[in-house]
Motif scaffolding. Structure first.
Motif, mmCIF file in Angstrom:
data_model
loop_
_atom_site.group_PDB
_atom_site.id
_atom_site.type_symbol
_atom_site.label_atom_id
_atom_site.label_comp_id
_atom_site.label_asym_id
_atom_site.label_seq_id
_atom_site.Cartn_x
_atom_site.Cartn_y
_atom_site.Cartn_z
ATOM 1 N N SER A 124 0.815 -1.215 0.000
ATOM 2 C CA SER A 124 0.000 0.000 0.000
ATOM 3 C C SER A 124 0.847 1.262 0.000
ATOM 4 O O SER A 124 1.835 1.353 0.737
ATOM 5 N N ASP A 125 0.439 2.235 -0.809
ATOM 6 C CA ASP A 125 1.033 3.569 -0.753
ATOM 7 C C ASP A 125 0.429 4.320 0.426
ATOM 8 O O ASP A 125 -0.769 4.613 0.428
ATOM 9 N N MET A 126 1.260 4.646 1.421
ATOM 10 C CA MET A 126 0.712 5.382 2.570
ATOM 11 C C MET A 126 1.741 5.348 3.686
ATOM 12 O O MET A 126 2.674 4.544 3.659
ATOM 13 N N THR A 127 1.562 6.226 4.666
ATOM 14 C CA THR A 127 2.346 6.114 5.888
ATOM 15 C C THR A 127 1.877 4.873 6.650
ATOM 16 O O THR A 127 0.714 4.483 6.577
ATOM 17 N N ILE A 147 3.472 -6.761 5.609
ATOM 18 C CA ILE A 147 2.988 -5.471 5.115
ATOM 19 C C ILE A 147 4.156 -4.724 4.470
ATOM 20 O O ILE A 147 5.256 -4.683 5.026
ATOM 21 N N VAL A 148 3.897 -4.130 3.328
ATOM 22 C CA VAL A 148 4.835 -3.196 2.700
ATOM 23 C C VAL A 148 4.082 -1.901 2.432
ATOM 24 O O VAL A 148 3.042 -1.922 1.770
ATOM 25 N N THR A 149 4.574 -0.808 2.985
ATOM 26 C CA THR A 149 4.020 0.504 2.660
ATOM 27 C C THR A 149 5.069 1.304 1.903
ATOM 28 O O THR A 149 6.267 0.989 1.952
ATOM 29 N N SER A 150 4.632 2.360 1.247
ATOM 30 C CA SER A 150 5.597 3.199 0.539
ATOM 31 C C SER A 150 6.512 3.929 1.507
ATOM 32 O O SER A 150 7.633 4.295 1.155
ATOM 33 N N GLN A 151 6.070 4.116 2.752
ATOM 34 C CA GLN A 151 6.953 4.701 3.758
ATOM 35 C C GLN A 151 8.140 3.787 4.024
ATOM 36 O O GLN A 151 9.279 4.240 4.163
ATOM 37 N N GLU A 152 7.883 2.490 4.098
ATOM 38 C CA GLU A 152 8.966 1.527 4.312
ATOM 39 C C GLU A 152 9.820 1.354 3.066
ATOM 40 O O GLU A 152 11.055 1.327 3.139
ATOM 41 N N ALA A 153 9.165 1.238 1.906
ATOM 42 C CA ALA A 153 9.897 0.945 0.665
ATOM 43 C C ALA A 153 10.702 2.141 0.162
ATOM 44 O O ALA A 153 11.681 1.969 -0.564
ATOM 45 N N GLY A 154 10.283 3.359 0.546
ATOM 46 C CA GLY A 154 10.969 4.551 0.081
ATOM 47 C C GLY A 154 10.512 5.029 -1.279
ATOM 48 O O GLY A 154 10.953 6.084 -1.756
#
Length: 238
Positions: A124-127, A147-154
């Motif tokens: 998911s794209d999100m904090t 879970i993978v978020t865009s906050q984690e992935a950069g």
């Protein structure tokens, strides 16, 4: 098929619908506490969202932060930041979390996958923190393995680094993973470009975006989560 990865917003729940309810509650807070009309607030809020995205870039999870939007909005009004930052944030997200419900068939689908030993992920794209809260509220949290978020992935979907992070956590090859989401370009396109199978969750029968071409054999589209098990089974037989 060893892993199914789900988008959250407008996939696991109808974000667009519940976002408007949250905005109405936030609007009511603003008109009660500040000399700002509902129309002025909506325009200012949207302008602040656009300015934040332009300044930070659309490939940055922080661009989604309503804390940042609200803080900068209050600063432009020369209004007190405290307690209004927290109260406005809670007015919006507290309302969304209060009223949101999982999409029809979602929890049954998650149960079916879990019973068959298929890993279940979220991309998911999100904090990150708010996505945890959504998963808990929707009743999906107990089913989720990673879970993978865009906050984690950069980076945000459909960037290859985001999808590679999903594959790393899936503990499976791309051909053994399915990614489902409502956004044809970000979810389906991003998944297919990395070798995963894409599923377009499209209950509203939206048109496929112009100029985005993906071979029919690389993805499927569904309108209800009861359709997903048949796709998983057919891929497992291939």
């Amino acid at each position: 098929m060893k892993c199914v990865i789900f988008d959250i917003d407008d996939t696991m729940y109808a974000y667009t619908k519940y976002n408007e309810i949250g905005m109405e509650r936030l609007e009511a807070y603003v008109t009660e506490h500040f000399s700002v009309s509902a129309g002025e607030f909506r325009k200012s809020y949207e302008r602040m969202r656009e300015e934040t995205e332009e300044r930070l870039g659309v490939n940055n999870a922080a661009a989604h932060s309503r804390h940042i939007w609200i803080q900068n909005l209050l600063e432009t009004w020369d209004a007190p930041l405290f307690p209004h930052i927290s109260e406005m944030y809670k007015s919006y997200w507290g309302t969304v979390l209060e009223v949101c419900r999982p999409e029809p068939g979602l929890l049954d689908c998650l149960t079916w996958l879990k019973e068959r030993g298929i890993r279940i992920g979220v991309g998911s794209d999100m904090t990150t923190m708010m996505q945890y809260e959504k998963l808990k509220r929707l009743g999906a949290a107990p089913f989720i393995d990673f879970i993978v978020t865009s906050q984690e992935a950069g980076v945000e979907k459909p960037h290859a680094d985001f999808m590679k992070r999903c594959l790393f956590k899936a503990r499976a090859s791309a051909s053994q993973c399915l990614f489902i989401g409502d956004n044809f370009v970000k979810d389906v396109g991003g998944a297919v470009s990395c070798g995963m199978y894409g599923v377009w969750y499209n209950p509203a029968k939206k048109r496929q975006p112009d100029g985005c071409r993906i071979k029919n054999g690389d993805y499927s589209k569904i309108r209800h989560f009861r359709e997903l098990p048949d796709i998983v089974l057919s891929l497992a037989r291939d």
